[in-house]
Design a protein around this motif. Structure first.
Motif, short mmCIF file in Angstrom:
data_model
loop_
_atom_site.label_atom_id
_atom_site.label_comp_id
_atom_site.label_asym_id
_atom_site.label_seq_id
_atom_site.Cartn_x
_atom_site.Cartn_y
_atom_site.Cartn_z
N HIS A 161 0.84 -1.20 0.00
CA HIS A 161 0.00 0.00 0.00
C HIS A 161 0.88 1.26 0.00
CE1 HIS A 161 -3.24 -2.79 0.75
NE2 HIS A 161 -2.64 -3.22 1.86
N SER A 162 1.82 1.30 -0.90
CA SER A 162 2.86 2.33 -0.92
C SER A 162 2.32 3.75 -1.14
CB SER A 162 3.87 2.01 -2.02
OG SER A 162 4.78 3.06 -2.22
N THR A 163 2.68 4.63 -0.21
CA THR A 163 2.38 6.06 -0.38
C THR A 163 3.24 6.66 -1.48
OG1 THR A 163 1.72 6.31 1.94
CG2 THR A 163 2.39 8.30 0.76
N VAL A 164 4.51 6.27 -1.54
CA VAL A 164 5.41 6.81 -2.57
C VAL A 164 4.90 6.46 -3.96
CG1 VAL A 164 7.76 6.79 -3.48
CG2 VAL A 164 7.38 6.73 -1.01
N ARG A 165 4.47 5.23 -4.15
CA ARG A 165 3.93 4.82 -5.45
C ARG A 165 2.69 5.62 -5.81
NH1 ARG A 165 2.90 -0.30 -4.43
NH2 ARG A 165 0.64 -0.09 -4.26
N ARG A 166 1.81 5.81 -4.84
CA ARG A 166 0.59 6.57 -5.09
C ARG A 166 0.89 8.02 -5.44
NH1 ARG A 166 -1.91 9.77 -1.65
NH2 ARG A 166 -0.89 8.86 0.19
N LEU A 167 1.89 8.62 -4.79
CA LEU A 167 2.20 10.03 -5.03
C LEU A 167 2.93 10.27 -6.34
CD1 LEU A 167 3.43 11.12 -1.47
CD2 LEU A 167 1.26 11.73 -2.56
N THR A 168 3.58 9.24 -6.89
CA THR A 168 4.48 9.49 -8.03
C THR A 168 4.19 8.68 -9.29
OG1 THR A 168 6.05 7.85 -7.16
CG2 THR A 168 6.40 10.15 -6.53
N LEU A 169 3.75 7.44 -9.16
CA LEU A 169 3.66 6.58 -10.34
C LEU A 169 2.24 6.09 -10.65
CD1 LEU A 169 6.95 4.56 -9.83
CD2 LEU A 169 6.37 5.89 -11.86
N ALA A 170 1.52 5.58 -9.67
CA ALA A 170 0.19 5.04 -9.97
C ALA A 170 -0.58 4.83 -8.69
CB ALA A 170 0.30 3.72 -10.73
N SER A 171 -1.90 4.95 -8.78
CA SER A 171 -2.75 4.64 -7.64
C SER A 171 -2.75 3.14 -7.42
CB SER A 171 -4.18 5.12 -7.91
OG SER A 171 -4.76 4.36 -8.97
N GLU A 172 -3.21 2.72 -6.26
CA GLU A 172 -3.29 1.29 -5.98
C GLU A 172 -4.25 0.60 -6.93
OE1 GLU A 172 -4.24 -1.46 -2.07
OE2 GLU A 172 -3.00 0.33 -1.86
N ALA A 173 -5.32 1.27 -7.28
CA ALA A 173 -6.30 0.67 -8.19
C ALA A 173 -5.71 0.38 -9.56
CB ALA A 173 -7.51 1.60 -8.33
N HIS A 174 -4.71 1.17 -9.97
CA HIS A 174 -4.10 1.00 -11.29
C HIS A 174 -2.76 0.27 -11.25
CE1 HIS A 174 -7.01 4.28 -12.12
NE2 HIS A 174 -7.05 3.75 -13.32
N SER A 175 -2.36 -0.23 -10.10
CA SER A 175 -1.05 -0.89 -10.03
C SER A 175 -1.07 -2.25 -9.34
CB SER A 175 -0.04 0.01 -9.30
OG SER A 175 -0.49 0.33 -8.00
N VAL A 176 -2.18 -2.60 -8.69
CA VAL A 176 -2.23 -3.85 -7.93
C VAL A 176 -3.15 -4.85 -8.63
CG1 VAL A 176 -2.80 -4.94 -5.73
CG2 VAL A 176 -1.72 -2.68 -5.76
N TYR A 177 -2.59 -6.03 -8.92
CA TYR A 177 -3.35 -7.12 -9.53
C TYR A 177 -3.94 -8.01 -8.44
CZ TYR A 177 -4.13 -11.71 -11.72
OH TYR A 177 -4.67 -12.90 -12.13
N ARG A 178 -5.24 -8.27 -8.53
CA ARG A 178 -5.90 -9.19 -7.61
C ARG A 178 -6.73 -10.17 -8.42
NH1 ARG A 178 -6.40 -4.27 -4.23
NH2 ARG A 178 -5.03 -4.59 -2.41
N ASN A 179 -6.85 -11.40 -7.92
CA ASN A 179 -7.52 -12.45 -8.70
C ASN A 179 -8.68 -13.11 -7.96
OD1 ASN A 179 -6.17 -13.92 -6.79
ND2 ASN A 179 -4.75 -14.92 -8.21
N GLY A 180 -9.16 -12.48 -6.90
CA GLY A 180 -10.31 -13.03 -6.19
C GLY A 180 -9.96 -14.08 -5.16
N LEU A 181 -8.67 -14.29 -4.90
CA LEU A 181 -8.25 -15.25 -3.88
C LEU A 181 -7.96 -14.54 -2.56
CD1 LEU A 181 -5.89 -17.52 -6.01
CD2 LEU A 181 -8.21 -18.04 -5.27
N THR A 182 -8.28 -15.20 -1.48
CA THR A 182 -8.05 -14.65 -0.14
C THR A 182 -7.15 -15.59 0.65
OG1 THR A 182 -10.15 -13.45 -0.04
CG2 THR A 182 -9.17 -14.11 2.06
N HIS A 183 -6.15 -14.99 1.34
CA HIS A 183 -5.32 -15.77 2.26
C HIS A 183 -6.03 -15.89 3.59
CE1 HIS A 183 -2.47 -13.24 -0.19
NE2 HIS A 183 -1.89 -14.41 -0.41
N VAL A 184 -6.05 -17.08 4.12
CA VAL A 184 -6.51 -17.31 5.48
C VAL A 184 -5.29 -17.72 6.30
CG1 VAL A 184 -8.05 -18.63 6.98
CG2 VAL A 184 -8.76 -18.06 4.65
#
Length: 401
Positions: A161-184
């Motif tokens: 959940h990088s603040t530096v990435r959000r401020l400079t390169l991309a929002s989390e919505a546009h940089s994080v891949y998720r596939n519907g799996l959850t870790h328990v």
């Protein structure tokens, strides 16, 4: 002074995030003569008691950092494994352990790594980065305590959940891949039989069950498909995982029973950071903030510790920070990209792909692996050379990766 270059005076680096990548970056940059400020928004950044894995490469870099005592005191050899699968009948393949691979409690290892930093590194816990302003010759950083300072480079090592990435390169919505799996995640107060780790693919779940070899506890982690629109029901998911663990064999019943009684549980989402570039101007990303592979891979330390070393040495070898960042990314990206692809395809193959989709997932993973071989061979042959074919001047005490 031209944009993208820095002078010969002592340079200042801001490292954001004091996890494994951030501490390693601070250590290597200070070693190369930088004035380093390390900040983290958390006043106590190491609450988790879950396991971290260090492969041979990560362990080697930690030794180069003078961390042999840390390795000896807070890590233990990765155990032998039992790989189990099957639908009606459980099948098993036993694999010997590798003494070069180490496991450690995350909180303990990272606390020791933080304490291992040179006294000249300025550390500020409980201080959050709020803004970055690019200027011609530096970057102005503004913090939550109202202060602001200028730096020659900023290293974003602040995780998924990088603040530096959000401020400079991309929002989390546009940089994080998720596939519907959850870790328990479950920490169970029961030992694993014979101390042998269990990796299982059954009942639409992929599970990694590892012993805490410093205690009689067991770490249970399972990947479970969960639609994005579904609100996670933690007790139900924990029970589902415990049922599956119990059916892995009679030897796992005590672990399953202890897992049911555990109050040390949590849920996270399968996540990978995928970016076309890891740097912009004087800001660069490192570790999970740049290329989170996902904890199920066990390869986060492999990319973080060597990556910090490569970044510091790239900055040492040139005053052009853009060129240094490009060299660092060229060295680390092929591994990170391949590890991400293989990890995602493996968990998707194990948990939800069926029929032709299952075969396509497996074939795609093999293709991704084969595609990296030419690049790996080229990097190996050129590792001791600069991009211009010249042998770099390196201090004798520094060993190249």
């Amino acid at each position: 002074m031209a944009s993208g270059t820095v002078g010969t005076a002592r340079r200042r680096a801001l490292v954001v995030g004091c996890g494994m990548a951030g501490c390693a970056a601070a250590w290597w940059l200070e070693r190369e003569g930088w004035e380093v400020v390390l900040v983290d928004k958390e006043a106590e950044p190491y609450p988790s008691s879950y396991l971290l894995q260090l492969d041979a490469q990560a362990t080697r870099v930690l030794r180069l950092m003078g961390g042999q005592e840390i390795i000896d005191e807070v890590t233990f050899a990765a155990p032998a494994m039992s790989v189990r699968w099957g639908t009606r009948k459980v099948r098993e393949l036993k694999i010997d352990g590798d003494g070069e691979w180490r496991l450690a409690r995350r909180a303990v290892l990272l606390s020791r790594l933080f304490a291992h930093l040179p006294g000249t590194v300025q550390t500020r816990l409980g201080v959050e980065l709020e803004a970055l302003e690019h200027r011609s010759d530096d970057v102005l950083a503004r913090f939550s305590d109202g202060s602001s300072e200028s730096f020659d480079v900023v290293v974003g090592a602040d995780g998924l959940h990088s603040t530096v990435r959000r401020l400079t390169l991309a929002s989390e919505a546009h940089s994080v891949y998720r596939n519907g799996l959850t870790h328990v995640w479950i920490n169970a107060d029961a030992p694993l039989p014979d101390g042998r780790a269990v990796i299982a693919s059954r009942e639409g779940m992929l599970s990694l069950i590892y012993p805490f070899l410093d205690t009689d506890q067991t770490s249970v982690m399972a990947l479970v498909p969960l639609p994005r629109s579904t609100e996670p029901d933690e007790p139900m998911l924990v029970e589902q995982v415990c049922d599956m663990v119990e059916r892995l064999g009679p030897d796992m019943r005590a672990v399953a029973a202890a897992a049911r009684e555990s109050e040390d549980t949590k849920l996270t989402r399968f996540s990978q950071v995928r970016l076309p570039r890891w740097y912009t101007r004087r800001v660069v990303l490192l570790g999970d903030s740049a290329h989170c592979i996902d904890p199920v891979s066990g390869m986060g330390a492999h990319a973080s510790l060597p990556g910090a070393k490569v970044l510091a040495e790239s900055l040492r070898d040139t005053d052009d920070v853009t060129l240094a960042f490009a060299r660092y990314e060229a060295e680390i990206r092929p591994f990170a990209k391949t590890a991400q692809s293989i990890t995602a395809r493996t968990v998707e193959f194990s948990t939800r792909a069926e029929g032709r989709n299952r075969a396509a997932t497996l074939a795609g993973g093999i293709g991704d692996l084969l595609a990296t071989i030419p690049a790996a061979l080229t990097r190996h042959s050129n590792r001791r050379k600069t991009p211009f074919g010249a042998e770099p001047s390196r201090p004798k005490q520094v060993t190249s990766l």
